[in-house]
Design an enzyme around this catalytic site. Structure first.
Site, mmCIF file in Angstrom:
data_model
loop_
_atom_site.group_PDB
_atom_site.id
_atom_site.type_symbol
_atom_site.label_atom_id
_atom_site.label_comp_id
_atom_site.label_asym_id
_atom_site.label_seq_id
_atom_site.Cartn_x
_atom_site.Cartn_y
_atom_site.Cartn_z
ATOM 1 N N TYR A 40 0.864 -1.187 0.000
ATOM 2 C CA TYR A 40 0.000 0.000 0.000
ATOM 3 C C TYR A 40 0.900 1.237 0.000
ATOM 4 C CZ TYR A 40 -3.770 -3.208 1.508
ATOM 5 O OH TYR A 40 -4.669 -4.247 1.610
ATOM 6 N N HIS A 70 -0.105 -12.055 0.943
ATOM 7 C CA HIS A 70 -1.068 -11.233 0.196
ATOM 8 C C HIS A 70 -1.649 -11.997 -0.994
ATOM 9 C CE1 HIS A 70 -1.763 -6.621 -0.335
ATOM 10 N NE2 HIS A 70 -2.882 -7.290 -0.406
ATOM 11 N N PRO A 88 -15.742 -4.520 3.643
ATOM 12 C CA PRO A 88 -17.064 -4.826 4.204
ATOM 13 C C PRO A 88 -18.114 -3.765 3.892
ATOM 14 C CG PRO A 88 -15.630 -3.970 5.918
ATOM 15 C CD PRO A 88 -14.773 -4.137 4.690
ATOM 16 N N LEU A 89 -17.642 -2.597 3.412
ATOM 17 C CA LEU A 89 -18.591 -1.526 3.070
ATOM 18 C C LEU A 89 -18.804 -1.444 1.562
ATOM 19 C CD1 LEU A 89 -17.208 1.160 5.566
ATOM 20 C CD2 LEU A 89 -19.312 -0.187 5.804
ATOM 21 N N GLY A 90 -18.391 -2.485 0.843
ATOM 22 C CA GLY A 90 -18.575 -2.473 -0.612
ATOM 23 C C GLY A 90 -17.908 -1.254 -1.240
ATOM 24 N N GLY A 127 -17.407 1.497 -0.082
ATOM 25 C CA GLY A 127 -18.114 2.733 0.295
ATOM 26 C C GLY A 127 -19.556 2.771 -0.170
ATOM 27 N N PHE A 128 -19.921 1.916 -1.128
ATOM 28 C CA PHE A 128 -21.281 1.977 -1.687
ATOM 29 C C PHE A 128 -22.345 1.748 -0.616
ATOM 30 C CE2 PHE A 128 -25.063 0.186 -3.663
ATOM 31 C CZ PHE A 128 -25.339 1.153 -4.608
HETATM 32 N N1 LIG Z 1 -6.050 -8.577 1.336
HETATM 33 C C1 LIG Z 1 -6.445 -7.896 0.293
HETATM 34 O O1 LIG Z 1 -6.048 -8.204 -0.832
HETATM 35 C C2 LIG Z 1 -7.387 -6.749 0.468
HETATM 36 C C3 LIG Z 1 -8.080 -6.208 -0.631
HETATM 37 C C4 LIG Z 1 -8.973 -5.167 -0.411
HETATM 38 C C5 LIG Z 1 -9.145 -4.669 0.868
HETATM 39 N N2 LIG Z 1 -8.451 -5.208 1.906
HETATM 40 C C6 LIG Z 1 -8.585 -4.703 3.290
HETATM 41 O O2 LIG Z 1 -9.925 -4.335 3.535
HETATM 42 C C7 LIG Z 1 -9.944 -2.984 3.984
HETATM 43 C C8 LIG Z 1 -11.252 -2.350 3.591
HETATM 44 O O3 LIG Z 1 -11.440 -2.396 2.191
HETATM 45 P P1 LIG Z 1 -11.699 -1.124 1.322
HETATM 46 O O4 LIG Z 1 -11.120 0.027 2.029
HETATM 47 O O5 LIG Z 1 -11.300 -1.394 -0.053
HETATM 48 O O6 LIG Z 1 -13.296 -1.057 1.253
HETATM 49 P P2 LIG Z 1 -14.474 -0.707 2.272
HETATM 50 O O7 LIG Z 1 -14.017 -0.778 3.671
HETATM 51 O O8 LIG Z 1 -15.606 -1.539 1.840
HETATM 52 O O9 LIG Z 1 -14.837 0.795 1.872
HETATM 53 C C9 LIG Z 1 -13.921 1.847 1.986
HETATM 54 C C10 LIG Z 1 -14.584 3.094 1.432
HETATM 55 O O10 LIG Z 1 -15.693 3.433 2.259
HETATM 56 C C11 LIG Z 1 -15.574 4.756 2.728
HETATM 57 N N3 LIG Z 1 -16.071 4.767 4.116
HETATM 58 C C12 LIG Z 1 -15.541 4.111 5.174
HETATM 59 N N4 LIG Z 1 -16.300 4.288 6.267
HETATM 60 C C13 LIG Z 1 -17.330 5.067 5.904
HETATM 61 C C14 LIG Z 1 -18.459 5.587 6.587
HETATM 62 N N5 LIG Z 1 -18.688 5.311 7.869
HETATM 63 N N6 LIG Z 1 -19.323 6.382 5.901
HETATM 64 C C15 LIG Z 1 -19.116 6.663 4.598
HETATM 65 N N7 LIG Z 1 -18.075 6.171 3.879
HETATM 66 C C16 LIG Z 1 -17.183 5.387 4.528
HETATM 67 C C17 LIG Z 1 -14.116 5.103 2.619
HETATM 68 O O11 LIG Z 1 -13.976 6.492 2.408
HETATM 69 P P3 LIG Z 1 -12.622 7.295 2.772
HETATM 70 O O12 LIG Z 1 -11.514 6.500 2.198
HETATM 71 O O13 LIG Z 1 -12.819 8.595 2.123
HETATM 72 O O14 LIG Z 1 -12.541 7.362 4.237
HETATM 73 C C18 LIG Z 1 -13.677 4.301 1.403
HETATM 74 O O15 LIG Z 1 -13.975 5.021 0.231
HETATM 75 C C19 LIG Z 1 -8.720 -2.354 3.348
HETATM 76 O O16 LIG Z 1 -8.320 -1.174 4.007
HETATM 77 C C20 LIG Z 1 -7.722 -3.478 3.506
HETATM 78 O O17 LIG Z 1 -7.230 -3.458 4.835
HETATM 79 C C21 LIG Z 1 -7.584 -6.239 1.725
#
Ligand SMILES: NC(=O)c1ccc[n+]([C@@H]2O[C@H](COP(=O)([O-])OP(=O)(O)OC[C@H]3O[C@@H](n4cnc5c(N)ncnc54)[C@H](OP(=O)(O)O)[C@@H]3O)[C@@H](O)[C@H]2O)c1
Length: 320
Positions: free
Chosen positions: A46, A112, A207-209, A211-212
């Protein structure tokens, strides 16, 4: 360890770089820890590397408050991201992560991606030696995305499970990380039960899709070119509009609970409801969202809520 972790990826990777601000990200990590989200999930790639450097600035001051989870095995090149699972490389990567994170031990070290050129037993064996050397406390495997599993034949995650079973012969797998959310529930079918039956923890990525599911995104809003959502099939204006019923359902459940409960918290509470071995790692770079997300453990969904979410239309648009 808190029930909800903090995904640190958006602070330095995958989402619009113009929105990334170092000082705000530092405050986000501190806020998450203060709110009880002790699991900080990062990876050497990252940034690359800047996400671990950022966390290192926090860990230097408050290592005891955090459960550090990082990853190795992917290299960012000029054009492509490539897997590297060679034993010598993984060991050097661990030393470099320890330096950047300003700590002498990593709580959870995750592979990873498995390197198709290297038998996974060799990579995993090298990682097990890191546990023996006291540099790492436990090992995990990432299985994000189903494409690799499909390519290796069989059902969704069948290839992943075969690989996990080979790894278990070498050294215990403590956690598996894969995507799991209201609109991407595929891991529920085989991967989650596999983990539960063996006492393996499950880290729910995205888990938040992306952000969707928070209901804060508007169909057609557009994404900057370096944001993964600019190329994600579910984030075209058409698919975002088509998937609004999913958000509407989460809003209904949130409204029924009152007290300022948000759709994001409902989405995270749904993940938490999938098993005691499941830890969601929502990603954010904003302190207020880190606090909101950390509070999702307080929300207990009723059987009625869960049935309503289960009855939502399946997401439109390819998942990976
Ligand atoms: N092992 C892997 O290959 C892999 C792959 C993908 C993800 N991951 C892990 O999973 C974690 C989460 O995945 P992700 O960040 O892709 O997706 P996510 O958690 O589903 O969504 C993140 C998005 O949601 C927004 N958000 C977060 N909390 C919010 C809230 N309460 N209200 C409104 N918007 C909100 C964030 O905005 P902002 O950024 O503007 O705050 C960001 O755009 C990553 O950080 C990583 O640690 C691992």
């Amino acid at each position: 360890m808190g029930a909800v972790g903090l995904g640190c990826m958006p602070m330095s990777w995958a989402y619009s770089s113009s929105q990334q601000r170092g000082e705000r990200s530092l405050r986000t990590v501190h806020s998450a820890l203060d709110a009880g989200s002790s699991l900080l999930d990062t990876a050497d790639m990252y940034g690359p590397f800047t996400n671990e450097l950022l966390l290192g600035r926090v860990l230097k001051e408050r290592r005891a408050d955090a459960f550090v989870s990082t990853k190795a095995g992917l290299l960012v090149g000029d054009q492509h991201i490539v897997a590297n699972g060679r034993p010598g490389y993984v060991k050097r990567a661990c030393d470099a992560s320890l330096r950047r994170l300003q700590t002498d031990v990593i709580d959870l070290y995750q592979l990873h991606r498995a390197d198709p050129e290297v038998p996974v037993e060799e990579t995993w064996g090298a990682m097990a030696e890191l546990v023996g050397a006291g540099k790492v406390r436990a090992l995990g495997m990432c299985a994000v995305g189903a494409r690799a599993s499909r390519r290796s034949g069989g059902d969704l995650y069948a290839g992943t499970i075969r690989q996990l079973e080979r790894m278990q012969q070498v050294f215990p797998v403590s956690t598996v990380q894969a995507e799991l959310s209201v609109w991407s529930p595929q891991a529920l079918e085989r991967l989650l039960p596999w983990c539960e039956a063996r006492g393996v923890g499950f880290l729910a990525a995205t888990p938040l899709g992306n952000g969707f599911l928070t209901g804060t995104l508007t169909p057609g809003q557009g994404f900057e070119p370096d944001d993964v959502r600019a190329r994600h099939p579910r984030f075209t204006a058409e698919m975002m509009a088509a998937n609004q019923p999913v958000v509407a359902g989460l809003r209904r459940v949130a409204a029924r609970h009152g007290g300022g409960v948000t759709p994001a918290q409902v989405a995270l509470a749904w993940v938490l409801a999938q098993g005691r071995h499941v830890v969601p790692v929502p990603g954010t770079k904003r302190p207020e969202w880190a606090v909101e997300n950390a509070g999702a453990w307080k929300l207990e969904l009723t059987a009625y809520d869960l049935a309503e979410i289960a009855a939502l239309p399946p997401a439109r648009g390819s998942w990976d």
